[in-house]
Design a protein around this motif. Sequence first.
Motif, PDB file in Angstrom:
ATOM      1  N   GLY A   1       0.661  -1.203  -0.059  1.00  0.00           N
ATOM      2  CA  GLY A   1      -0.201  -0.077   0.123  1.00  0.00           C
ATOM      3  C   GLY A   1       0.758   1.208  -0.037  1.00  0.00           C
ATOM      4  O   GLY A   1       1.892   1.346  -0.629  1.00  0.00           O
ATOM      5  N   ALA A   2       0.485   2.275   0.794  1.00  0.00           N
ATOM      6  CA  ALA A   2       1.244   3.595   0.982  1.00  0.00           C
ATOM      7  C   ALA A   2       2.726   3.417   1.550  1.00  0.00           C
ATOM      8  O   ALA A   2       3.320   4.135   0.977  1.00  0.00           O
ATOM      9  N   VAL A   3       2.802   2.389   2.140  1.00  0.00           N
ATOM     10  CA  VAL A   3       4.165   2.126   2.784  1.00  0.00           C
ATOM     11  C   VAL A   3       5.036   1.885   1.688  1.00  0.00           C
ATOM     12  O   VAL A   3       6.314   2.151   1.325  1.00  0.00           O
ATOM     13  N   ARG A   4       4.607   0.993   0.445  1.00  0.00           N
ATOM     14  CA  ARG A   4       5.514   0.741  -0.618  1.00  0.00           C
ATOM     15  C   ARG A   4       5.910   1.968  -1.521  1.00  0.00           C
ATOM     16  O   ARG A   4       7.156   2.066  -1.897  1.00  0.00           O
ATOM     17  N   PHE A   5       4.799   2.724  -1.787  1.00  0.00           N
ATOM     18  CA  PHE A   5       5.201   3.946  -2.161  1.00  0.00           C
ATOM     19  C   PHE A   5       6.272   4.728  -1.301  1.00  0.00           C
ATOM     20  O   PHE A   5       7.151   5.526  -1.990  1.00  0.00           O
ATOM     21  N   PHE A   6       6.230   4.848  -0.097  1.00  0.00           N
ATOM     22  CA  PHE A   6       7.170   5.350   0.813  1.00  0.00           C
ATOM     23  C   PHE A   6       8.601   4.851   0.661  1.00  0.00           C
ATOM     24  O   PHE A   6       9.604   5.575   0.755  1.00  0.00           O
ATOM     25  N   GLY A   7       8.820   3.462   0.519  1.00  0.00           N
ATOM     26  CA  GLY A   7       9.811   2.681   0.185  1.00  0.00           C
ATOM     27  C   GLY A   7      10.518   3.359  -1.063  1.00  0.00           C
ATOM     28  O   GLY A   7      11.670   3.424  -1.325  1.00  0.00           O
ATOM     29  N   ILE A   8       9.785   3.592  -2.147  1.00  0.00           N
ATOM     30  CA  ILE A   8       9.982   3.849  -3.320  1.00  0.00           C
ATOM     31  C   ILE A   8      10.997   5.421  -3.185  1.00  0.00           C
ATOM     32  O   ILE A   8      11.639   5.813  -3.803  1.00  0.00           O
TER      33      ILE A   8
ATOM     34  N   ASN B   1      15.469   9.333  -2.471  1.00  0.00           N
ATOM     35  CA  ASN B   1      16.033  10.248  -1.579  1.00  0.00           C
ATOM     36  C   ASN B   1      17.587   9.559  -1.382  1.00  0.00           C
ATOM     37  O   ASN B   1      18.429  10.371  -1.185  1.00  0.00           O
ATOM     38  N   ALA B   2      17.730   8.276  -1.246  1.00  0.00           N
ATOM     39  CA  ALA B   2      18.767   7.552  -1.241  1.00  0.00           C
ATOM     40  C   ALA B   2      19.819   7.696  -2.194  1.00  0.00           C
ATOM     41  O   ALA B   2      21.140   8.187  -2.187  1.00  0.00           O
TER      42      ALA B   2
ATOM     43  N   PRO C   1       9.953  14.177  -6.285  1.00  0.00           N
ATOM     44  CA  PRO C   1       8.730  14.771  -6.228  1.00  0.00           C
ATOM     45  C   PRO C   1       7.507  14.022  -6.578  1.00  0.00           C
ATOM     46  O   PRO C   1       6.247  14.102  -6.133  1.00  0.00           O
ATOM     47  N   LEU C   2       7.650  13.245  -7.713  1.00  0.00           N
ATOM     48  CA  LEU C   2       6.691  12.353  -8.311  1.00  0.00           C
ATOM     49  C   LEU C   2       6.187  11.231  -6.975  1.00  0.00           C
ATOM     50  O   LEU C   2       5.215  11.143  -6.975  1.00  0.00           O
ATOM     51  N   ASN C   3       7.412  10.563  -6.658  1.00  0.00           N
ATOM     52  CA  ASN C   3       6.901   9.502  -5.432  1.00  0.00           C
ATOM     53  C   ASN C   3       6.484  10.185  -4.383  1.00  0.00           C
ATOM     54  O   ASN C   3       5.506   9.240  -3.667  1.00  0.00           O
ATOM     55  N   TRP C   4       6.812  11.271  -3.924  1.00  0.00           N
ATOM     56  CA  TRP C   4       6.284  12.165  -3.075  1.00  0.00           C
ATOM     57  C   TRP C   4       4.670  12.253  -3.064  1.00  0.00           C
ATOM     58  O   TRP C   4       3.923  12.102  -2.401  1.00  0.00           O
TER      59      TRP C   4
ATOM     60  N   LEU D   1       5.367  18.996  -4.614  1.00  0.00           N
ATOM     61  CA  LEU D   1       5.724  18.756  -3.167  1.00  0.00           C
ATOM     62  C   LEU D   1       4.457  19.706  -2.602  1.00  0.00           C
ATOM     63  O   LEU D   1       4.043  19.278  -1.370  1.00  0.00           O
ATOM     64  N   ALA D   2       4.066  20.676  -3.302  1.00  0.00           N
ATOM     65  CA  ALA D   2       3.152  21.543  -2.493  1.00  0.00           C
ATOM     66  C   ALA D   2       1.515  20.928  -2.154  1.00  0.00           C
ATOM     67  O   ALA D   2       1.065  20.857  -1.248  1.00  0.00           O
ATOM     68  N   ILE D   3       1.420  20.247  -3.416  1.00  0.00           N
ATOM     69  CA  ILE D   3       0.120  19.749  -3.571  1.00  0.00           C
ATOM     70  C   ILE D   3      -0.077  18.523  -2.563  1.00  0.00           C
ATOM     71  O   ILE D   3      -0.953  18.170  -1.738  1.00  0.00           O
ATOM     72  N   GLY D   4       0.993  17.514  -2.567  1.00  0.00           N
ATOM     73  CA  GLY D   4       1.152  16.514  -1.693  1.00  0.00           C
ATOM     74  C   GLY D   4       1.140  16.974  -0.226  1.00  0.00           C
ATOM     75  O   GLY D   4       0.310  16.318   0.686  1.00  0.00           O
ATOM     76  N   SER D   5       1.698  17.872   0.154  1.00  0.00           N
ATOM     77  CA  SER D   5       2.057  18.503   1.511  1.00  0.00           C
ATOM     78  C   SER D   5       0.428  18.865   1.858  1.00  0.00           C
ATOM     79  O   SER D   5      -0.251  18.847   2.976  1.00  0.00           O
ATOM     80  N   TYR D   6      -0.078  19.628   0.841  1.00  0.00           N
ATOM     81  CA  TYR D   6      -1.438  20.192   1.145  1.00  0.00           C
ATOM     82  C   TYR D   6      -2.544  18.958   1.506  1.00  0.00           C
ATOM     83  O   TYR D   6      -3.321  19.074   2.268  1.00  0.00           O
ATOM     84  N   LEU D   7      -2.556  18.015   0.631  1.00  0.00           N
ATOM     85  CA  LEU D   7      -3.497  16.718   0.816  1.00  0.00           C
ATOM     86  C   LEU D   7      -3.181  16.054   2.050  1.00  0.00           C
ATOM     87  O   LEU D   7      -4.273  15.945   2.861  1.00  0.00           O
TER      88      LEU D   7
END
Length: 591
Positions: free
Chosen positions: A32-39, A44-45, A78-81, A158-164
Amino acid sequence: MDFSFNFYSIILTFCGAITLFLSYHVYKKEGGAVRFFGILMLSNAIWALAYGFELATSVLQHAKFFINIEYIGIATLPLNWFLFCLKLSGKEKWYKNKYNLGLLLFFPIVTVLLVWTNKYHHLHYKNYYMDLTGDFPMVHIVPGISYQLFTIYFYTLLAIGSYLLVVKFRKADRIYKKQNYSIIIAAMIPWATNIAYLLGFRPLGNLDLTPFAFIATICLISIAIYRFKLFDILPVAREKVLELMQDGFIVLDSRFRVIDYNLAFKKYIPSVGDNKIIGKHITNLLPDQQSLIDFLNNNHSGKMEMRIQLQNTILDTEADIRFLNENQLSSEAIIIKLQDLTALREEALRSKTQADELQRLNHLKDRIFSIIAHDLRGPLVNLSEVLKMTSSGQISNEEFKTLSPALSKDILYTTDLLENILHWSRSQLKGYGINKEYFDLKTLVVNEVTYHLPSAVSKKIGIVQDVFPGALVYADMLMIQIVIRNILNNAIKFCNENCEITLNAVYKDHFIQLCISDNGIGMSQEIISKLFSGENLSTRGTMNEKGTGLGLVVCKEFMERNGGKLTVTSEVGKGSSFYVSIPVEKEELSD
């Protein structure tokens, strides 16, 4: 390549290596969302590791090599975020549209290609060179048009994701406050870093602090995931699950104030004046429920039943109460599930009624088969034996004439019994219809009186009918004929010699009430209570005439199906009166 690692390059390389390892672990283990977080961690790495090596080299050509690697992470971060934020806020349908996803992928791919081929067009970097004026060599860049467009793309996502995230967790309830704070603060760190950079706060000159900011962001989100179990009790999942449940759910704090609820809970409470539920005490929402407060004060999980008075109805409800203890000393939250038992109890009552009716019908069926096996078979066997003996000469003609009255009674009884069984059985068939029509009641009564005169004369019983002519009724004529025939037959059966049977009719409340009275032996109240149930099957008449009681069961059912009714009054030794109420108008009938 020669490297001279400084403090910042060491920090980036170390954190990048750990992030790279964790990204693989998170991606493989979670979904789920954690997998996107892994990407996101992987992007970032790549950025942090390549930037760390860039800061450790003093050769421009080597630095350009690592910049090309960096942009794999920079362009995809930014895409993965954005995808991570969409998934986390429950809006994953947006990126599942192939056109939307294609638009998102276009900018990272084009940006990476422009960076790698910059020496041919200088669209991304107008120029870049190694700046040696600082504490350590760093690349100074002069941005081009592609760089500026990508910067807009980067900060837009980055702004849209943070706003959501901010909107989603701002609306979440306080029970999720630790997770909320971690996510919101994590989303704000890159913004705070870049705002400081744009305002001219650049203590390290050309050093880009964005990868450091995202490392801090990832650390905080990791804490929310694994320390506060973000994805175990995520509000998104709560909404998708609880709002689909028909049972009401409410979450209380230790003071019995509402901190969460689902939409189904609203049907269990009277209308709330200000339409606010969060923060209200449970007694304000469920008044007059002292037993619930007493149960909550005991601080023990369990179930209890209560009745909730609403404006137009009363709900029989079961409350399933669970205390969530963060430690064993105090309660963090109380979850109450309210289940409406009203429909279940009505269904149980309906099932019981159906079961009782089925049992009654089975009992009646057994009695009918008993009648068929004994009362119907017996007279036929007797008749068959007498005919055999007559044909073989064992009985003379004179003896046969002596037996014929008894045989005639048996055949008459058998005929009436068989007729009632057939009519009753036919009425029980699903889909059996009735043919309602207007007909003259007096004509029908006269015909039935004529039909029963021989039986009445044999017992010296008089029949007087006083039904006014032109009395039209609306019903199934065959059914009404069967009702009158059965009642007249019973009246003759239970009358002594020289008794009288009267039939008269009166107009009463859109019905014609036909009364069939006799001054025979009458019935007790106990017999009357069982009269239409088929229980008194062995009752015999004044001259030992057989009776089954089935005929009155048929009569009652036929009258109900025609929108009328059948009642009886009787007194032992004085006779009985049967009242047959028949509709006179079509509009009075209701199924």
